[in-house]
Design a protein around this motif. Structure first.
Motif, mmCIF file in Angstrom:
data_model
loop_
_atom_site.group_PDB
_atom_site.id
_atom_site.type_symbol
_atom_site.label_atom_id
_atom_site.label_comp_id
_atom_site.label_asym_id
_atom_site.label_seq_id
_atom_site.Cartn_x
_atom_site.Cartn_y
_atom_site.Cartn_z
ATOM 1 N N GLN A 10 4.397 8.846 1.078
ATOM 2 C CA GLN A 10 3.058 8.604 0.540
ATOM 3 C C GLN A 10 2.681 9.675 -0.481
ATOM 4 O O GLN A 10 2.131 9.372 -1.550
ATOM 5 C CB GLN A 10 2.035 8.594 1.676
ATOM 6 C CG GLN A 10 0.600 8.385 1.205
ATOM 7 C CD GLN A 10 -0.394 8.428 2.348
ATOM 8 O OE1 GLN A 10 -0.023 8.479 3.527
ATOM 9 N NE2 GLN A 10 -1.673 8.412 2.027
ATOM 10 N N TYR A 34 2.914 -0.696 -6.364
ATOM 11 C CA TYR A 34 2.118 -0.382 -5.183
ATOM 12 C C TYR A 34 0.784 0.205 -5.631
ATOM 13 O O TYR A 34 0.569 0.509 -6.803
ATOM 14 C CB TYR A 34 2.837 0.606 -4.252
ATOM 15 C CG TYR A 34 3.248 1.901 -4.925
ATOM 16 C CD1 TYR A 34 2.345 2.956 -5.088
ATOM 17 C CD2 TYR A 34 4.541 2.083 -5.402
ATOM 18 C CE1 TYR A 34 2.713 4.140 -5.712
ATOM 19 C CE2 TYR A 34 4.919 3.258 -6.021
ATOM 20 C CZ TYR A 34 4.007 4.288 -6.168
ATOM 21 O OH TYR A 34 4.371 5.456 -6.786
ATOM 22 N N GLU A 64 -4.214 15.545 0.409
ATOM 23 C CA GLU A 64 -4.158 14.510 1.440
ATOM 24 C C GLU A 64 -4.471 15.152 2.780
ATOM 25 O O GLU A 64 -3.831 16.130 3.176
ATOM 26 C CB GLU A 64 -2.771 13.867 1.479
ATOM 27 C CG GLU A 64 -2.619 12.745 2.498
ATOM 28 C CD GLU A 64 -3.441 11.504 2.153
ATOM 29 O OE1 GLU A 64 -3.891 10.807 3.082
ATOM 30 O OE2 GLU A 64 -3.627 11.234 0.946
ATOM 31 N N LYS A 109 -4.860 14.675 6.928
ATOM 32 C CA LYS A 109 -4.388 13.818 8.014
ATOM 33 C C LYS A 109 -4.798 14.410 9.359
ATOM 34 O O LYS A 109 -4.616 15.600 9.604
ATOM 35 C CB LYS A 109 -2.856 13.704 7.991
ATOM 36 C CG LYS A 109 -2.269 13.024 6.775
ATOM 37 C CD LYS A 109 -2.501 11.526 6.782
ATOM 38 C CE LYS A 109 -1.741 10.836 5.649
ATOM 39 N NZ LYS A 109 -2.052 9.387 5.604
ATOM 40 N N GLY A 135 -3.108 2.266 -3.903
ATOM 41 C CA GLY A 135 -3.727 2.960 -2.776
ATOM 42 C C GLY A 135 -4.841 3.852 -3.263
ATOM 43 O O GLY A 135 -5.451 3.596 -4.295
ATOM 44 N N SER A 183 0.844 -1.189 0.000
ATOM 45 C CA SER A 183 0.000 0.000 0.000
ATOM 46 C C SER A 183 0.881 1.242 0.000
ATOM 47 O O SER A 183 1.945 1.272 0.630
ATOM 48 C CB SER A 183 -0.906 0.008 1.226
ATOM 49 O OG SER A 183 -1.551 1.252 1.373
ATOM 50 N N VAL A 184 0.439 2.283 -0.694
ATOM 51 C CA VAL A 184 1.245 3.502 -0.798
ATOM 52 C C VAL A 184 1.491 4.124 0.576
ATOM 53 O O VAL A 184 2.537 4.733 0.805
ATOM 54 C CB VAL A 184 0.548 4.508 -1.743
ATOM 55 C CG1 VAL A 184 -0.750 5.027 -1.138
ATOM 56 C CG2 VAL A 184 1.478 5.657 -2.097
ATOM 57 N N SER A 185 0.560 3.960 1.505
ATOM 58 C CA SER A 185 0.727 4.565 2.827
ATOM 59 C C SER A 185 1.797 3.870 3.658
ATOM 60 O O SER A 185 2.259 4.423 4.662
ATOM 61 C CB SER A 185 -0.603 4.546 3.590
ATOM 62 O OG SER A 185 -1.055 3.216 3.768
ATOM 63 N N ILE A 198 4.740 10.006 5.678
ATOM 64 C CA ILE A 198 3.693 10.716 4.939
ATOM 65 C C ILE A 198 4.280 11.365 3.694
ATOM 66 O O ILE A 198 3.651 11.381 2.627
ATOM 67 C CB ILE A 198 3.012 11.764 5.834
ATOM 68 C CG1 ILE A 198 2.273 11.065 6.971
ATOM 69 C CG2 ILE A 198 2.050 12.642 5.030
ATOM 70 C CD1 ILE A 198 1.610 12.007 7.952
ATOM 71 N N THR A 238 2.253 8.780 -4.458
ATOM 72 C CA THR A 238 0.949 9.008 -5.079
ATOM 73 C C THR A 238 1.076 9.910 -6.294
ATOM 74 O O THR A 238 0.478 9.649 -7.348
ATOM 75 C CB THR A 238 -0.032 9.610 -4.061
ATOM 76 O OG1 THR A 238 -0.174 8.720 -2.955
ATOM 77 C CG2 THR A 238 -1.394 9.848 -4.692
#
Length: 281
Positions: free
Chosen positions: A145, A98, A118, A120, A100, A31-33, A142, A149
């Motif tokens: 990520q 990957y 994004e 958070k 996400g 996963s990208v995260s 982060i 992305t």
């Protein structure tokens, strides 16, 4: 009638039946995260090694953060931004590397190009780090990520919006960290919201793609990666302090701690997180 403890247990059991993520990734695909986190931790998760369920309060905070996104999109619209969607469902996959989802995309107001957004929610310590240092130094996971992305979607700018989950604790924490970092006190700290525009870095994006591909290959072929150092460490270790306890991997907080210790630190070398490259002893 149920007593209090029985009712609380029933509430927790019912709450665990949450809605799944609105996207599915191919088996063993990172996963990208998680690209900026420890490679071995991701490997264990991708190989479906059993892990303890997250406490109810952690799950609640995660859902609370997702619900706050709806409020953020409304506020951005009121500010004059054009938002792509009101729902949390913008999936993507970089084939063989990957996948996400992006929280949203925006144009207008002070944005000169289509921008990946994004959102958070952060506790006051993480919020203060990003507030003072920026996302690249304050939250490298982060930052990875965001870059990954953008690399996968072709977007060339990201807008990170951070919301503090405890605004009352932010001001004192920021002041304390400013003294620790010997920064000049600006006299004002916004205790609730922080925004940062992050440009795409092609070198970082390519490196993260390679990291994703190597993680994907390792998970599919059952090749255990080596243990990596903690990407959330506040400071690089000084010479002679490389084995300082705070700089080692987050064994005490990792769901796979026992399996990792039993396996030892060695293993296959995964393409390093570009922000952390050269920081290991």
């Amino acid at each position: 009638a149920m007593n209090l403890y029985e009712w609380q247990a029933a509430f927790a059991a019912a709450y665990k039946e949450r809605h799944p993520y609105p996207y599915d990734l191919p088996e063993f695909m990172p996963s990208v995260s998680g690209l900026g986190k420890c490679a071995r931790q991701q490997w264990y998760r991708l190989r479906h090694l059993p892990e303890p369920a997250e406490p109810l309060e952690v799950q609640w905070q995660q859902d609370e953060g997702h619900d706050q996104e709806v409020i953020i999109w409304r506020v951005l619209r009121n500010m004059g931004y054009a938002i792509t969607t009101q729902k949390r469902n913008l999936p993507f996959i970089l084939d063989g590397a990957y996948g996400g989802h992006a929280d949203n995309y925006a144009t207008g107001n002070d944005l000169t190009e289509r921008t990946y957004v994004e959102a958070k929610q952060m506790n006051y310590r993480r919020y203060s780090r990003v507030y003072l240092r920026g996302v690249q130094a304050g939250e490298p996971v982060i930052y990875a990520q965001l870059q990954a992305t953008m690399h996968a979607t072709g977007i060339r700018q990201a807008m990170l919006i951070c919301i503090a989950d405890s605004p009352t604790a932010v001001k004192s924490e920021v002041r304390q960290q400013m003294r620790y970092l010997k920064l000049t006190d600006s006299g004002y700290v916004h205790p609730l919201v922080y925004r940062e525009l992050v440009p795409y870095n092609a070198a970082v994006g390519v490196s993260l793609e390679l990291r994703g591909r190597s993680l994907y290959h390792a998970a599919r072929t059952k090749v255990l990666p080596r243990r990596e150092l903690d990407p959330q460490a506040m400071e690089q270790p000084k010479r002679g302090e490389a084995r300082a306890k705070h700089w080692q991997c987050m064994q005490a907080y990792c769901a796979f701690r026992d399996a990792c210790i039993a396996a030892g630190p060695g293993g296959a070398i995964i393409e390093q997180h570009p922000v952390l490259r050269g920081m290991e002893p």
